[in-house]
Structure formats: structure tokens, C-alpha cells
Design a protein around this motif. Structure first.
Motif, PDB file in Angstrom:
ATOM      1  N   GLU A  82       4.425 -12.440 -10.552  1.00 25.48           N
ATOM      2  CA  GLU A  82       5.558 -11.808  -9.897  1.00 25.48           C
ATOM      3  C   GLU A  82       5.432 -10.290  -9.969  1.00 25.48           C
ATOM      4  O   GLU A  82       5.050  -9.740 -10.998  1.00 25.48           O
ATOM      5  CB  GLU A  82       6.884 -12.240 -10.533  1.00 25.48           C
ATOM      6  N   PHE A  83       5.766  -9.644  -8.854  1.00 24.46           N
ATOM      7  CA  PHE A  83       5.751  -8.189  -8.794  1.00 24.46           C
ATOM      8  C   PHE A  83       7.160  -7.614  -8.714  1.00 24.46           C
ATOM      9  O   PHE A  83       7.379  -6.455  -9.048  1.00 24.46           O
ATOM     10  CB  PHE A  83       4.930  -7.730  -7.582  1.00 24.46           C
ATOM     11  N   GLU A  84       8.134  -8.424  -8.288  1.00 20.21           N
ATOM     12  CA  GLU A  84       9.522  -7.996  -8.106  1.00 20.21           C
ATOM     13  C   GLU A  84       9.578  -6.721  -7.261  1.00 20.21           C
ATOM     14  O   GLU A  84      10.079  -5.680  -7.687  1.00 20.21           O
ATOM     15  CB  GLU A  84      10.206  -7.789  -9.454  1.00 20.21           C
ATOM     16  N   PRO A  85       9.085  -6.810  -6.026  1.00 24.85           N
ATOM     17  CA  PRO A  85       8.938  -5.600  -5.195  1.00 24.85           C
ATOM     18  C   PRO A  85      10.248  -4.905  -4.871  1.00 24.85           C
ATOM     19  O   PRO A  85      10.263  -3.696  -4.642  1.00 24.85           O
ATOM     20  CB  PRO A  85       8.266  -6.134  -3.926  1.00 24.85           C
ATOM     21  N   LYS A  86      11.364  -5.646  -4.813  1.00 27.77           N
ATOM     22  CA  LYS A  86      12.639  -5.039  -4.445  1.00 27.77           C
ATOM     23  C   LYS A  86      13.370  -4.418  -5.630  1.00 27.77           C
ATOM     24  O   LYS A  86      14.378  -3.734  -5.434  1.00 27.77           O
ATOM     25  CB  LYS A  86      13.547  -6.077  -3.772  1.00 27.77           C
ATOM     26  N   ASN A  87      12.897  -4.657  -6.830  1.00 29.76           N
ATOM     27  CA  ASN A  87      13.550  -4.064  -7.996  1.00 29.76           C
ATOM     28  C   ASN A  87      13.315  -2.561  -8.037  1.00 29.76           C
ATOM     29  O   ASN A  87      12.288  -2.055  -7.569  1.00 29.76           O
ATOM     30  CB  ASN A  87      13.029  -4.692  -9.295  1.00 29.76           C
ATOM     31  N   ASN A  88      14.271  -1.832  -8.623  1.00 32.99           N
ATOM     32  CA  ASN A  88      14.110  -0.391  -8.774  1.00 32.99           C
ATOM     33  C   ASN A  88      12.945  -0.088  -9.702  1.00 32.99           C
ATOM     34  O   ASN A  88      12.741  -0.778 -10.708  1.00 32.99           O
ATOM     35  CB  ASN A  88      15.375   0.239  -9.353  1.00 32.99           C
ATOM     36  N   ILE A  89      12.186   0.940  -9.377  1.00 25.49           N
ATOM     37  CA  ILE A  89      11.147   1.418 -10.291  1.00 25.49           C
ATOM     38  C   ILE A  89      11.810   2.357 -11.293  1.00 25.49           C
ATOM     39  O   ILE A  89      12.542   3.269 -10.913  1.00 25.49           O
ATOM     40  CB  ILE A  89       9.998   2.140  -9.539  1.00 25.49           C
ATOM     41  N   ILE A  90      11.608   2.114 -12.576  1.00 26.67           N
ATOM     42  CA  ILE A  90      12.200   2.986 -13.592  1.00 26.67           C
ATOM     43  C   ILE A  90      11.251   4.140 -13.892  1.00 26.67           C
ATOM     44  O   ILE A  90      10.053   4.087 -13.599  1.00 26.67           O
ATOM     45  CB  ILE A  90      12.556   2.210 -14.871  1.00 26.67           C
ATOM     46  N   ARG A  91      11.790   5.184 -14.482  1.00 30.09           N
ATOM     47  CA  ARG A  91      11.014   6.395 -14.743  1.00 30.09           C
ATOM     48  C   ARG A  91       9.793   6.110 -15.615  1.00 30.09           C
ATOM     49  O   ARG A  91       8.690   6.602 -15.351  1.00 30.09           O
ATOM     50  CB  ARG A  91      11.911   7.443 -15.410  1.00 30.09           C
ATOM     51  N   GLY A  92       9.989   5.293 -16.637  1.00 33.12           N
ATOM     52  CA  GLY A  92       8.883   4.988 -17.532  1.00 33.12           C
ATOM     53  C   GLY A  92       7.743   4.285 -16.831  1.00 33.12           C
ATOM     54  O   GLY A  92       6.559   4.596 -17.047  1.00 33.12           O
ATOM     55  N   ASP A  93       8.060   3.326 -15.960  1.00 32.70           N
ATOM     56  CA  ASP A  93       7.017   2.579 -15.260  1.00 32.70           C
ATOM     57  C   ASP A  93       6.272   3.452 -14.262  1.00 32.70           C
ATOM     58  O   ASP A  93       5.050   3.319 -14.096  1.00 32.70           O
ATOM     59  CB  ASP A  93       7.632   1.380 -14.532  1.00 32.70           C
ATOM     60  N   PHE A  94       6.977   4.349 -13.587  1.00 27.36           N
ATOM     61  CA  PHE A  94       6.282   5.176 -12.602  1.00 27.36           C
ATOM     62  C   PHE A  94       5.339   6.163 -13.282  1.00 27.36           C
ATOM     63  O   PHE A  94       4.212   6.376 -12.817  1.00 27.36           O
ATOM     64  CB  PHE A  94       7.277   5.923 -11.717  1.00 27.36           C
ATOM     65  N   VAL A  95       5.784   6.755 -14.378  1.00 25.55           N
ATOM     66  CA  VAL A  95       4.888   7.673 -15.091  1.00 25.55           C
ATOM     67  C   VAL A  95       3.695   6.912 -15.659  1.00 25.55           C
ATOM     68  O   VAL A  95       2.579   7.431 -15.708  1.00 25.55           O
ATOM     69  CB  VAL A  95       5.658   8.424 -16.201  1.00 25.55           C
ATOM     70  N   LEU A  96       3.901   5.654 -16.054  1.00 23.02           N
ATOM     71  CA  LEU A  96       2.775   4.839 -16.523  1.00 23.02           C
ATOM     72  C   LEU A  96       1.763   4.632 -15.398  1.00 23.02           C
ATOM     73  O   LEU A  96       0.543   4.751 -15.619  1.00 23.02           O
ATOM     74  CB  LEU A  96       3.286   3.494 -17.042  1.00 23.02           C
ATOM     75  N   MET A  97       2.219   4.333 -14.193  1.00 25.55           N
ATOM     76  CA  MET A  97       1.302   4.202 -13.051  1.00 25.55           C
ATOM     77  C   MET A  97       0.537   5.506 -12.826  1.00 25.55           C
ATOM     78  O   MET A  97      -0.682   5.511 -12.611  1.00 25.55           O
ATOM     79  CB  MET A  97       2.085   3.845 -11.783  1.00 25.55           C
ATOM     80  N   LEU A  98       1.269   6.604 -12.862  1.00 27.43           N
ATOM     81  CA  LEU A  98       0.661   7.913 -12.648  1.00 27.43           C
ATOM     82  C   LEU A  98      -0.376   8.212 -13.731  1.00 27.43           C
ATOM     83  O   LEU A  98      -1.485   8.690 -13.443  1.00 27.43           O
ATOM     84  CB  LEU A  98       1.760   8.978 -12.633  1.00 27.43           C
ATOM     85  N   ALA A  99      -0.039   7.905 -14.968  1.00 31.30           N
ATOM     86  CA  ALA A  99      -0.966   8.162 -16.079  1.00 31.30           C
ATOM     87  C   ALA A  99      -2.212   7.296 -15.970  1.00 31.30           C
ATOM     88  O   ALA A  99      -3.322   7.739 -16.314  1.00 31.30           O
ATOM     89  CB  ALA A  99      -0.252   7.914 -17.405  1.00 31.30           C
ATOM     90  N   ARG A 100      -2.061   6.066 -15.510  1.00 34.48           N
ATOM     91  CA  ARG A 100      -3.243   5.210 -15.313  1.00 34.48           C
ATOM     92  C   ARG A 100      -4.179   5.821 -14.282  1.00 34.48           C
ATOM     93  O   ARG A 100      -5.406   5.812 -14.453  1.00 34.48           O
ATOM     94  CB  ARG A 100      -2.807   3.815 -14.866  1.00 34.48           C
ATOM     95  N   ALA A 101      -3.604   6.340 -13.181  1.00 34.58           N
ATOM     96  CA  ALA A 101      -4.437   6.953 -12.146  1.00 34.58           C
ATOM     97  C   ALA A 101      -5.170   8.183 -12.680  1.00 34.58           C
ATOM     98  O   ALA A 101      -6.285   8.484 -12.247  1.00 34.58           O
ATOM     99  CB  ALA A 101      -3.578   7.324 -10.943  1.00 34.58           C
ATOM    100  N   LEU A 102      -4.556   8.877 -13.631  1.00 32.53           N
ATOM    101  CA  LEU A 102      -5.158  10.096 -14.192  1.00 32.53           C
ATOM    102  C   LEU A 102      -6.009   9.818 -15.423  1.00 32.53           C
ATOM    103  O   LEU A 102      -6.600  10.743 -15.999  1.00 32.53           O
ATOM    104  CB  LEU A 102      -4.049  11.089 -14.553  1.00 32.53           C
ATOM    105  N   GLY A 103      -6.015   8.564 -15.854  1.00 33.63           N
ATOM    106  CA  GLY A 103      -6.829   8.194 -17.010  1.00 33.63           C
ATOM    107  C   GLY A 103      -6.297   8.693 -18.333  1.00 33.63           C
ATOM    108  O   GLY A 103      -7.055   8.868 -19.296  1.00 33.63           O
ATOM    109  N   ILE A 104      -4.978   8.907 -18.444  1.00 37.09           N
ATOM    110  CA  ILE A 104      -4.399   9.436 -19.679  1.00 37.09           C
ATOM    111  C   ILE A 104      -3.372   8.475 -20.273  1.00 37.09           C
ATOM    112  O   ILE A 104      -2.592   8.857 -21.144  1.00 37.09           O
ATOM    113  CB  ILE A 104      -3.732  10.810 -19.438  1.00 37.09           C
ATOM    114  N   ASP A 105      -3.383   7.239 -19.805  1.00 37.13           N
ATOM    115  CA  ASP A 105      -2.338   6.293 -20.209  1.00 37.13           C
ATOM    116  C   ASP A 105      -2.519   5.753 -21.613  1.00 37.13           C
ATOM    117  O   ASP A 105      -1.588   5.182 -22.180  1.00 37.13           O
ATOM    118  CB  ASP A 105      -2.279   5.120 -19.226  1.00 37.13           C
TER     119      ASP A 105
END
Length: 670
Positions: free
Chosen positions: A514-537
Motif C-alpha cells: 500500500e502507498f496510500e496516495p491520497k493521504n497527506n504527506i507529513i513533513r518528516g516523510d517528505f524530508v526523508l524522501m529528499l534526504a534519500r535523493a541526496l544520499g544523506i538519509d
């Protein structure tokens, strides 16, 4: 209630208010902030909820409060004005606090008795007692304990089941002053903490009575710098939440002031579905599993100053919304009081028994079995939001709908693209009979059609029907990669970016499939995605960059502290990050812009052509313009909807669009 408000009163009304209450904040700042909040969070958002009739034991919400029906709605009127032919199970009366009855003059009388309780009609199984407090007067329990306890004894001694409202509409400015107000004129004016103290002590005494429950009942819209949360005494003191709510054809005395009509959900925006949204959101945000009672409700049908009558069709439709739509939209509602009276000083008349056409509508709406309580005090049916389920051949559907400034939107039911039924009258009901369908799968669509034939919102469901089995309803979903919960209408624009981000390890599901696409993205999860892309997670936590509200053992803690360390985010305050808070679309875009701009990877522009540009916060205009010019984002139908919460699906799409540029940031960081 709106009928008592003056033009200097504006709302905050939500626990998570967009502004921080402070007596020193300029009046215009309140006006702008509250106007914008109500416009964006209440007025603008189209709502559609589809429900089906089911057995009472399958209802959507039951909190177990004293006297709360398992299913169904208690209905009533004030003691002095009844409406005919209503299934009345509740009667309201009003007791005014007598400030002369201090302990110095009032002795304790455990035998106190209140005849008004007995005067309520016998068919009313419950009595709603409004114990009203004088406006702007400081009442300390210890100064009036004898009188208060005598009065409560009087309410309960006749043996009737009573729900006692303590000091309703406390959140209006004549009643209490903001706690930080430095004005010396307010030195003797009670503050919210005084109300909370009085309420807790009165509630504790009421709870010693086996036939009494306690109701906390604010006005639906708060005054200038007061909000619900200031007055809430705590769950242990409250059995029922109440609210006063009225539909008005315009803000009193200011028919043509758009801002006031927006702020007070009046004028062309008048609609109980929207007006009750703030109190329900407050309850849900605070996790209150309490039944909600409309301690006063009505539709202003005549202006008392001019004598002008409101349009009859407008009045009737507002009552349909009250008695058909809100009970479907908000399952928290378990009781109604039709305020069938007009009090001196009211801006509008509400004594609806003088209006036969409107009374007829109420009578029609309350034939709904939800209002018919059996000898156990419960309805035999309930409404539940349509989702995955099976049913016999017949499925009784209805809906609650809201479209901005639309008095009569159409709700249309279609099967496999063929219209079956359309109506402008709540509860927008339609009975689906599967025996008329061929075996197999059929797409059932329910849509709100706004003025001009525009499809404002649509919900789709699959009916799977076999010759030897009951029909089954499912919300139509598509599989994308490992995820099985992607709505059909998301697939076209979400499939490619989601698969890409999953493959690169940037995005993971909430569960294994499950991805729960309609759920709100929380601040913590979005920064985690961003950090993964930057390799600093996965960098070790540097305490210098830690936030007080991000526990070090949380899955996003390393990502957040690393993002802070590299200057990608500064948090929401010097020591706070609010990782669980939903991220708005403009906040998400700004976070990405700040990342790219810090490393000089994006050209700054200031050109915006979106139709909703006025809704964009000043600090977000450059980020939105810059990412739009770089073709990293685009709107929908020339809107960017900046203040809406970003869904997880939105986060996947925008992360995919900026991923290549984030790789360049990654190179500079390393």
C-alpha cells in the motif's frame, strides 16, 4: 450564534488556528488571516460523501457517552415552541445563572426541585438543560457552590435523563477576554482559564448524578482572538460536545460585504455542511470520540430590522442541508435542537413554526429512520460511508455534497457511464438494484454537477456481480508496481513517477503493498524522501542540528538532522520541526526551491499567471514561479492550489520531476 455577533467579531474557530492569538496583533491581521483560512479550508473545498443504509450495529461512530444513541439522532425543540409531527425525543429549556445567589445568601438545599424538567413532554426521553452564564462576569465555583449544587440537584431530582450544557457559546468575545490582553479594562473580565476551572468543578458534581451528562458547547465560529482549544476542559469532564449553528442569508447589517460572508459562511456561501466543518475538524484533530449535539440550529428566514423575508427556496434548501446532509457528512452528530424561537435583539427570526412550507420540509426530512428512535433509544438503521462491502440485491445510497456558493448542485448517479438518476434535493438518494444488472463488473459513479454542468467532484466504485453470489462493492484501484491501492484516476499521471522513485529507493510504501496516495504527506516523510535523493538519509545524528520534537529513534530522525546540518531546512522554529504536521503544496515547493537555490541550480523568477495567484503566500511566490519557469511543476486547470495539503501522490510526482537536479546537489554535498 451569528445572530448575536457584531461586526468587530471575527473567527479563529480551529484548534490549529492559522494565527497565534495575541491581543497585540493588529485587527486587520486577524481579518486577513481568518478570511483566508475560511476561504481556503472551508469555503473553497468541494465535498462529496456517499453513504449507504445499513443496520444500526454497523454504524460509523459510537463513543459510548452517557445517553448517546448507538445509532440515530435525538431530535427536539425548546420547551416553549414545539414543531408538529416531529419524532421529538429531546426537549430543551434554559436556566440563567443568578449572580445574586452567593454562598453568603444561599444555603445548601439537597431537596431542590426544578418543575421545568417535569414540564417537558413525556415523549421526550431526554431533557437538554442550558445552564447559561452571564456575559463578561467572573464566576468562581467556591463563591456559588451552594447555589450551583442546588440548581444541579433541581435539574436531576425529577428523575428525567438530563444533558446539562454549562455556559454555552463561551467562545464569543462578550463572555471572556483573551488571556494576554493587557487592557486594564479587562482586569476583572473572566479569562478562558476561569471558564475551564468553573466547568471542571461543575462537571465533577454533575457526574455524581446517575441521570445526568455534561455538554461542552461553544459557538460554531469563535470571536476575534478566542478559539475552541482555550476553553476545552479535558475529555474526562465532557460527555457531549455541543455547538450553536445557524444559516444566515447575509452577515447582519452588511449584506454585500464579501469578506464577512466568507468569514461567517453566510450570504451566498451559507451552508451548514461548511459551517459545521470547523467544530468537527477540531474534534477530530484532538481525537475526541464524543457525540455532537446541535444545541441550537436554525435558518434565518426574516431580517428583524427591515422585516424583509428571505427567499423561500433558499430557506427550504438550507433546512434540507441541516436535516439530511450534515447527518451524513458528520456521523459525530447524534442530537438536534431546532431553535424554534426568536430572541429579542436577534438579527433574524428563527421561529420556523410560522412558516408552513419550511416546516413541511423539516417534517419530510425527519421521516428518515435515523430520527426514529425505538424504545431502547436507538435507530434501527445507520449510514456508513461507501467502501469495500457486499450487499443483497438492493443498495440504498445517499450523499452529502457541498460546492462553493452553490445552493442547488446536482448529484448524479451513473452506471457504466449511463446516467441513472440525478437530483438537486438532499439527501440525494438512489436505490441501486443489482438484479437489474448483468453478471460481471460495473462502474458506478456518483458526481456533483455544479452550475454550468461542470463536474465538480466524482467518486467511482466497482460493483462485481455474480449469478450465485451477493454483489460486492470495491473502490476501483490499480496496481502500480508493488502497490495495490492506486485510484483509477491517478494512474495516468502517477504511474511513471511512482515506479521511478520506488526503483531508485526514494519512496517506500506505508505497508508492503500500500502507498496510500491520497493521504497527506507529513513533513518528516517528505524530508526523508529528499534526504534519500541526496544520499544523506543515514548519516549519524549530530546533536547540534537536532530538534526537540524529533525523537532520535524515529525513522526520519537522521534525515531531518542531516537536512538541517546541510542548510536544506531550518525547521518550523529554532528548536522545533513539527515532523508529523501535514505539508502544504506551497511548503513542499518552497522546500525544494530552497534546496536548489542554495546550491545555485535554479534560476529565480517572479512571474506567476495562475488563476489562484492571490492565494499564494508572499514567501512562496518566488519558489512557485521559479519551479514553474523551470518546468519542474505545473498546476491543474491553471491553478496551483497552494494552501491545500500535499498528498503522498503529489510528493512522488514532484520528487521525480526534480530528481536529476537533486543529484547535482548530492554531488556538491559530497
Amino acid at each position: 450564534m451569528l445572530k448575536k455577533l457584531v461586526s468587530m467579531v471575527l473567527i479563529t474557530g480551529i484548534f490549529l488556528s492559522p494565527i497565534i492569538a495575541s491581543a497585540n496583533t493588529p485587527f486587520q491581521d486577524y481579518c486577513d488571516a481568518n478570511y483566508n483560512y475560511m476561504r481556503d479550508e472551508v469555503i473553497e473545498k468541494t465535498e462529496l460523501k456517499v453513504v449507504y443504509e445499513t443496520s444500526a450495529d454497523n454504524g460509523e461512530m459510537f463513543g459510548g457517552a452517557r445517553f448517546e444513541p448507538n445509532s440515530g439522532i435525538m431530535l427536539g425543540t425548546p420547551i416553549y415552541n414545539y414543531l408538529p409531527k416531529l419524532p421529538q425525543t429531546l426537549t430543551a429549556f434554559y436556566e440563567e445563572f443568578d449572580m445574586s445567589q452567593t454562598n453568603a445568601v444561599c444555603s445548601r438545599d439537597p431537596q431542590a426541585y426544578n418543575q421545568s424538567v417535569m414540564d417537558c413532554p413525556a415523549e421526550s426521553k431526554y431533557v437538554l438543560v442550558n445552564f447559561n452564564m452571564p456575559a463578561g462576569k467572573l464566576i468562581r465555583y467556591d463563591d456559588y457552590s451552594n447555589y450551583i449544587q442546588n440548581t444541579i440537584d433541581g435539574f436531576t431530582s425529577p428523575g428525567r435523563n438530563v444533558i446539562i450544557v454549562i455556559g454555552k457559546e463561551m467562545n464569543l468575545s462578550p463572555n471572556y477576554a483573551h488571556p494576554d490582553d493587557p487592557n486594564p479594562d479587562y482586569a476583572s473580565t473572566p479569562k478562558p482559564a476561569d471558564f475551564v476551572d468553573l466547568f471542571r468543578k461543575m462537571a465533577s458534581y454533575i457526574h455524581t448524578k446517575s441521570n445526568a451528562a455534561v455538554c461542552w458547547s461553544p459557538n460554531d465560529l469563535s470571536s476575534l482572538d478566542l478559539d475552541y482549544g482555550m476553553f476545552y476542559p479535558g475529555d474526562e469532564y465532557v460527555d457531549w460536545v455541543g455547538v450553536s449553528s445557524y444559516s444566515c442569508a447575509y452577515f447582519p447589517g452588511q449584506q454585500d460585504v464579501e469578506g464577512m460572508n466568507v468569514a461567517f459562511v453566510s450570504g451566498r456561501y451559507a451552508n451548514p455542511v461548511a459551517r459545521l466543518k470547523p467544530i468537527v475538524q477540531f474534534m477530530r484533530n484532538c481525537g475526541m470520540n464524543k457525540p455532537l449535539i446541535l444545541t441550537e440550529s436554525g435558518v434565518g428566514y426574516q431580517d428583524t430590522a427591515s422585516g424583509a423575508y428571505m427567499d423561500k427556496e433558499w430557506v427550504k434548501q438550507q433546512y434540507r442541508y441541516y436535516y439530511a446532509s450534515v447527518v451524513r457528512m458528520y456521523p459525530e452528530i447524534k442530537a438536534f435542537v431546532a431553535f424554534n424561537t426568536t430572541v429579542g435583539g436577534d438579527a433574524f427570526r428563527y421561529d420556523i413554526h410560522t412558516q408552513p412550507e419550511a416546516v413541511s420540509v423539516i417534517q419530510e426530512m425527519t421521516t428518515d429512520p435515523l430520527f426514529k428512535l425505538n424504545s431502547d433509544g436507538n435507530s434501527d438503521i445507520a449510514y456508513r460511508e461507501l467502501s469495500d462491502m457486499s450487499f443483497d440485491n438492493e443498495l440504498k445510497l445517499s450523499a452529502a455534497a457541498y460546492v462553493k456558493a452553490q445552493l442547488n448542485p446536482t448529484v448524479k448517479y451513473s452506471i457504466d457511464g449511463v446516467e441513472q438518476h440525478a437530483t438537486t434535493l438532499p439527501p440525494y438518494d438512489y436505490t441501486l438494484n443489482a438484479s437489474n444488472m448483468t453478471p460481471g463488473q460495473h462502474l458506478v459513479s456518483i458526481a456533483i454537477i455544479a452550475d454550468g454542468g461542470v463536474n465538480a467532484l466524482q467518486k467511482d466504485y466497482l460493483i462485481t456481480y455474480g449469478a450465485e453470489s451477493n454483489p460486492v462493492v470495491t473502490e476501483p484501484m490499480e496496481s502500480i508496481g508493488e502497490f495495490k491501492d492506486i485510484p483509477l484516476d491517478y494512474k495516468a499521471w502517477l504511474e511513471a513517477p511512482l515506479l521511478s522513485m520506488v526503483e531508485k529507493g526514494i519512496i517506500k510504501g506505508t505497508k508492503f503493498d500500500e502507498f496510500e496516495p491520497k493521504n497527506n504527506i507529513i513533513r518528516g516523510d517528505f524530508v526523508l524522501m529528499l534526504a534519500r535523493a541526496l544520499g544523506i538519509d543515514d548519516e549519524e545524528i549530530d546533536e547540534e542540528y537536532a530538534f526537540d520534537d524529533v525523537p532520535t529513534d524515529m525513522y526520519y530522525a537522521k534525515a531531518i538532522t542531516a537536512a538541517h546540518k546541510y542548510g536544506i531546512t531550518n525547521g518550523d522554529a529554532p528548536t522545533l520541526f513539527k515532523p508529523e504536521q501535514a505539508l502544504t503544496r506551497e511548503e513542499m515547493i518552497t522546500l525544494l526551491y530552497n534546496t536548489l537555490n542554495k546550491f545555485e541550480l535554479i534560476e529565480t523568477t517572479n512571474e506567476l499567471t495562475f488563476d489562484d495567484v492571490d492565494e499564494i503566500s508572499d514567501w512562496a511566490k518566488t519558489p512557485i514561479s521559479s519551479l514553474t519557469s523551470a518546468k519542474l511543476i505545473n498546476g491543474f486547470e491553471n491553478k496551483i492550489t497552494p494552501l491545500e495539503n500535499a498528498e503522498r501522490a503529489h510528493a512522488a510526482k514532484i520528487m521525480d520531476s526534480v530528481y536529476d537536479m537533486l543529484l547535482k546537489v548530492k554531488e556538491q554535498i559530497k
